[in-house]
Write a protein that holds these residues in place. Structure first.
Motif, short mmCIF file in Angstrom:
data_model
loop_
_atom_site.label_atom_id
_atom_site.label_comp_id
_atom_site.label_asym_id
_atom_site.label_seq_id
_atom_site.Cartn_x
_atom_site.Cartn_y
_atom_site.Cartn_z
N GLN A 1 66.66 -26.56 -66.14
CA GLN A 1 67.56 -27.29 -67.01
C GLN A 1 66.95 -27.35 -68.41
O GLN A 1 65.78 -26.99 -68.60
CB GLN A 1 67.78 -28.72 -66.50
N VAL A 2 67.74 -27.79 -69.37
CA VAL A 2 67.21 -28.01 -70.70
C VAL A 2 67.38 -29.48 -71.06
O VAL A 2 68.32 -30.14 -70.61
CB VAL A 2 67.90 -27.13 -71.77
N VAL A 3 66.43 -29.96 -71.84
CA VAL A 3 66.52 -31.30 -72.39
C VAL A 3 66.52 -31.18 -73.90
O VAL A 3 65.65 -30.53 -74.49
CB VAL A 3 65.34 -32.19 -71.92
N LEU A 4 67.50 -31.79 -74.53
CA LEU A 4 67.64 -31.74 -75.98
C LEU A 4 67.65 -33.16 -76.53
O LEU A 4 67.86 -34.13 -75.79
CB LEU A 4 68.94 -31.04 -76.38
N GLY A 5 67.41 -33.29 -77.83
CA GLY A 5 67.44 -34.60 -78.45
C GLY A 5 66.23 -35.45 -78.13
O GLY A 5 66.26 -36.67 -78.29
N GLN B 1 60.76 -40.90 -73.21
CA GLN B 1 61.58 -41.96 -73.77
C GLN B 1 62.82 -41.38 -74.45
O GLN B 1 63.35 -40.38 -73.99
CB GLN B 1 60.75 -42.80 -74.75
N ASP B 2 63.27 -42.00 -75.52
CA ASP B 2 64.44 -41.53 -76.28
C ASP B 2 65.64 -41.30 -75.38
O ASP B 2 66.38 -40.34 -75.55
CB ASP B 2 64.11 -40.23 -77.03
N LYS B 3 65.86 -42.15 -74.42
CA LYS B 3 66.91 -41.92 -73.44
C LYS B 3 68.30 -41.83 -74.05
O LYS B 3 69.14 -41.05 -73.61
CB LYS B 3 66.86 -43.00 -72.37
N LYS B 4 68.58 -42.62 -75.07
CA LYS B 4 69.91 -42.61 -75.68
C LYS B 4 70.18 -41.32 -76.46
O LYS B 4 71.33 -40.89 -76.58
CB LYS B 4 70.07 -43.82 -76.61
N SER B 5 69.14 -40.73 -76.98
CA SER B 5 69.32 -39.51 -77.78
C SER B 5 69.31 -38.24 -76.93
O SER B 5 69.76 -37.19 -77.38
CB SER B 5 68.21 -39.41 -78.83
N LYS B 6 68.79 -38.32 -75.72
CA LYS B 6 68.61 -37.12 -74.90
C LYS B 6 69.90 -36.62 -74.27
O LYS B 6 70.79 -37.39 -73.91
CB LYS B 6 67.63 -37.40 -73.75
N GLN B 7 69.96 -35.30 -74.15
CA GLN B 7 71.03 -34.64 -73.40
C GLN B 7 70.36 -33.66 -72.44
O GLN B 7 69.50 -32.88 -72.84
CB GLN B 7 71.99 -33.90 -74.32
N THR B 8 70.75 -33.71 -71.18
CA THR B 8 70.19 -32.82 -70.17
C THR B 8 71.31 -31.96 -69.60
O THR B 8 72.34 -32.48 -69.16
CB THR B 8 69.54 -33.63 -69.03
N VAL B 9 71.12 -30.64 -69.65
CA VAL B 9 72.16 -29.71 -69.21
C VAL B 9 71.54 -28.63 -68.32
O VAL B 9 70.53 -28.02 -68.70
CB VAL B 9 72.86 -29.03 -70.41
N PRO B 10 72.10 -28.36 -67.14
CA PRO B 10 71.59 -27.28 -66.28
C PRO B 10 71.76 -25.91 -66.94
O PRO B 10 72.69 -25.69 -67.72
CB PRO B 10 72.46 -27.39 -65.02
N ILE B 11 70.86 -25.00 -66.59
CA ILE B 11 70.97 -23.61 -67.03
C ILE B 11 71.70 -22.84 -65.94
O ILE B 11 71.31 -22.89 -64.77
CB ILE B 11 69.57 -23.00 -67.25
N ILE B 12 72.76 -22.13 -66.29
CA ILE B 12 73.50 -21.38 -65.27
C ILE B 12 73.22 -19.88 -65.30
O ILE B 12 73.51 -19.19 -64.33
CB ILE B 12 75.02 -21.63 -65.38
N LYS B 13 72.66 -19.39 -66.40
CA LYS B 13 72.41 -17.95 -66.46
C LYS B 13 71.27 -17.65 -67.44
O LYS B 13 71.20 -18.22 -68.52
CB LYS B 13 73.67 -17.22 -66.89
N TRP B 14 70.38 -16.75 -67.01
CA TRP B 14 69.31 -16.21 -67.87
C TRP B 14 69.66 -14.75 -68.14
O TRP B 14 69.78 -13.96 -67.20
CB TRP B 14 67.96 -16.30 -67.19
N ILE B 15 69.80 -14.37 -69.37
CA ILE B 15 70.16 -12.99 -69.72
C ILE B 15 69.09 -12.43 -70.65
O ILE B 15 68.98 -12.83 -71.81
CB ILE B 15 71.53 -12.93 -70.42
N ASP B 16 68.28 -11.49 -70.12
CA ASP B 16 67.23 -10.94 -70.97
C ASP B 16 67.68 -9.65 -71.64
O ASP B 16 68.74 -9.10 -71.35
CB ASP B 16 65.92 -10.76 -70.20
N TYR B 17 66.84 -9.19 -72.53
CA TYR B 17 67.15 -7.99 -73.30
C TYR B 17 67.20 -6.76 -72.40
O TYR B 17 67.77 -5.75 -72.76
CB TYR B 17 66.10 -7.82 -74.40
N GLY B 18 66.61 -6.87 -71.23
CA GLY B 18 66.69 -5.80 -70.24
C GLY B 18 65.53 -4.84 -70.23
O GLY B 18 65.45 -3.96 -69.39
N LYS B 19 64.60 -5.02 -71.17
CA LYS B 19 63.48 -4.09 -71.25
C LYS B 19 62.13 -4.80 -71.22
O LYS B 19 61.10 -4.20 -71.47
CB LYS B 19 63.59 -3.26 -72.53
N PHE B 20 62.12 -6.10 -70.91
CA PHE B 20 60.87 -6.84 -70.93
C PHE B 20 59.91 -6.34 -69.87
O PHE B 20 60.29 -6.13 -68.71
CB PHE B 20 61.11 -8.34 -70.72
N ASN B 21 58.66 -6.14 -70.26
CA ASN B 21 57.61 -5.66 -69.36
C ASN B 21 56.38 -6.52 -69.58
O ASN B 21 55.80 -6.51 -70.66
CB ASN B 21 57.31 -4.19 -69.66
#
Length: 276
Positions: A82-86, A92-112
Motif C-alpha cells: 500500500q502507499v501512505v501519503l500526507g 502520527q499526522d492521522k488527519k493528514s494521512k491517506q492510505t491506498v492499496p496498490i493494485i498494479k506494479w508496471i515496470d519498464y520491462g527491462k530491469f535487471n
C-alpha cells in the motif's frame, strides 16, 4: 559484494545484506512538515495486517506513483502493499494521512538486478487520492532531461535511519543536500569502475567528503535538482562513501515517453504496445 539500497534478502544468487530494507538519510535534516506533499511511503505487510515502510516514491497523478523497480523485485510474492501519503511522521499526522492499496506494479520491462539498468516502475493505486495541502503531485519534467551539470546541487528526502549503525528508522521525513558527480568520474577505476556501468540513463549524486548520502531504502524516492524532478534513487555501495556515491535513474526521454504511454494505455485498459 555490491550493497544496494533496499533489502535483506538473497535474490538472484546475490547477497544483498545489509542493504535495501529501511530508509537512511545520512547527514540530513528534518523537512518542514508537509512541505513535500508528493512524498510517498510504500509499505508492505507479510501478515496482511501490519505494514512497514519499504520504499519511497513520488505521486505523479491522482492514482499513480513512480518509484524504483528493485522495490518490487525484492518483495516476496505473498506480501501485500500500500502507499501512505500526507505523512510527515509515519506514526502520527492521522488527519493528514491517506492510505491506498496498490493494485498494479508496471515496470519498464527491462530491469535487471545484476546490471541495474531501467530501475523504474509505476504503481497504480486502487483509487484516486484526494489532492489537498497535505497530498499533491510532483510534476514530471516538461522538457527532455539529457543530463545534469556536475556540481549541481540536488536534494533527496526519505524516512528512516540516520546512521549506518542504527537499526531504528526515523519517524519523520528527512532531507539531504547532495551534488551531481561527473559520470566519467563515477565510472572511473577509483569509483565504480564500470561495475556496474553508470549509463546515460543514470546519474551519480553524492558528497565528496562522505558526510551526506541517501541509503538503504530511500530507494524509489525523487531526486530534485534545480527545483525539477530529475531522477529516482536506485543503488549505491555502502553509505556516505565518497568514492561510491548514490546512483539514480535519470528521467530521460525514453522513460518519460514510457510513463505517459503506460498511464494513457491504462485508461483504455490496454498495454502501451497495443495503444500504438
Amino acid at each position: 559484494m555490491k550493497l544496494f539500497k533496499h533489502n535483506l534478502f538473497v535474490l538472484l544468487a546475490i547477497s544483498l545484506t545489509p542493504a535495501y530494507h529501511g530508509v537512511e538519510i545520512i547527514g540530513g535534516r528534518k523537512v518542514k512538515a508537509h512541505s513535500k506533499p508528493y512524498m510517498v511511503s510504500i509499505q508492505v505487510s507479510e501478515d496482511h495486517k501490519t505494514y512497514t515502510h519499504w520504499c519511497g516514491g513520488a505521486l505523479i497523478s491522482e492514482n499513480w506513483v513512480l518509484t524504483a523497480a528493485h522495490c518490487k523485485a525484492t518483495m516476496q510474492a505473498k506480501w501485500k502493499s500500500q502507499v501512505v501519503l500526507g505523512a510527515h511522521s509515519l506514526s502520527q499526522d492521522k488527519k493528514s494521512k491517506q492510505t491506498v492499496p496498490i493494485i498494479k506494479w508496471i515496470d519498464y520491462g527491462k530491469f535487471n538486478l545484476k546490471v541495474l539498468k531501467d530501475d523504474i516502475i509505476l504503481l497504480k493505486l486502487e483509487s484516486n487520492v484526494k489532492i489537498n495541502k497535505y497530498v499533491n503531485v510532483l510534476k514530471l519534467p516538461k522538457t527532455m532531461v539529457t543530463d545534469v551539470k556536475p556540481g549541481t546541487s540536488c536534494s533527496v528526502a526519505g524516512w528512516g535511519r540516520t546512521s549506518a549503525c542504527s537499526e531504528n528508522a526515523s519517524d519523520t521525513l528527512l532531507e539531504v543536500k547532495l551534488k551531481v558527480i561527473d559520470r566519467k568520474t563515477c565510472n572511473s577505476k577509483d569509483y565504480y569502475n564500470h561495475k556496474p556501468e553508470v549509463t546515460q540513463d543514470m546519474i551519480c549524486v553524492g558528497d565528496s567528503k562522505g558526510r551526506r548520502d541517501s541509503c538503504q531504502g530511500d530507494s524509489g524516492g525523487p531526486l530534485i535538482c534545480n527545483k525539477m524532478y530529475i531522477g529516482i534513487v536506485s543503488y549505491g555501495e555502502g553509505c556516505a562513501d565518497p568514492k561510491n556515491p548514490g546512483v539514480y535513474t535519470l528521467l530521460t526521454k525514453k522513460y518519460l515517453d514510457w510513463i505517459n504511454k503506460t498511464i494513457k494505455a491504462q485508461v483504455y485498459n490496454m498495454t502501451a504496445e497495443e495503444l500504438y
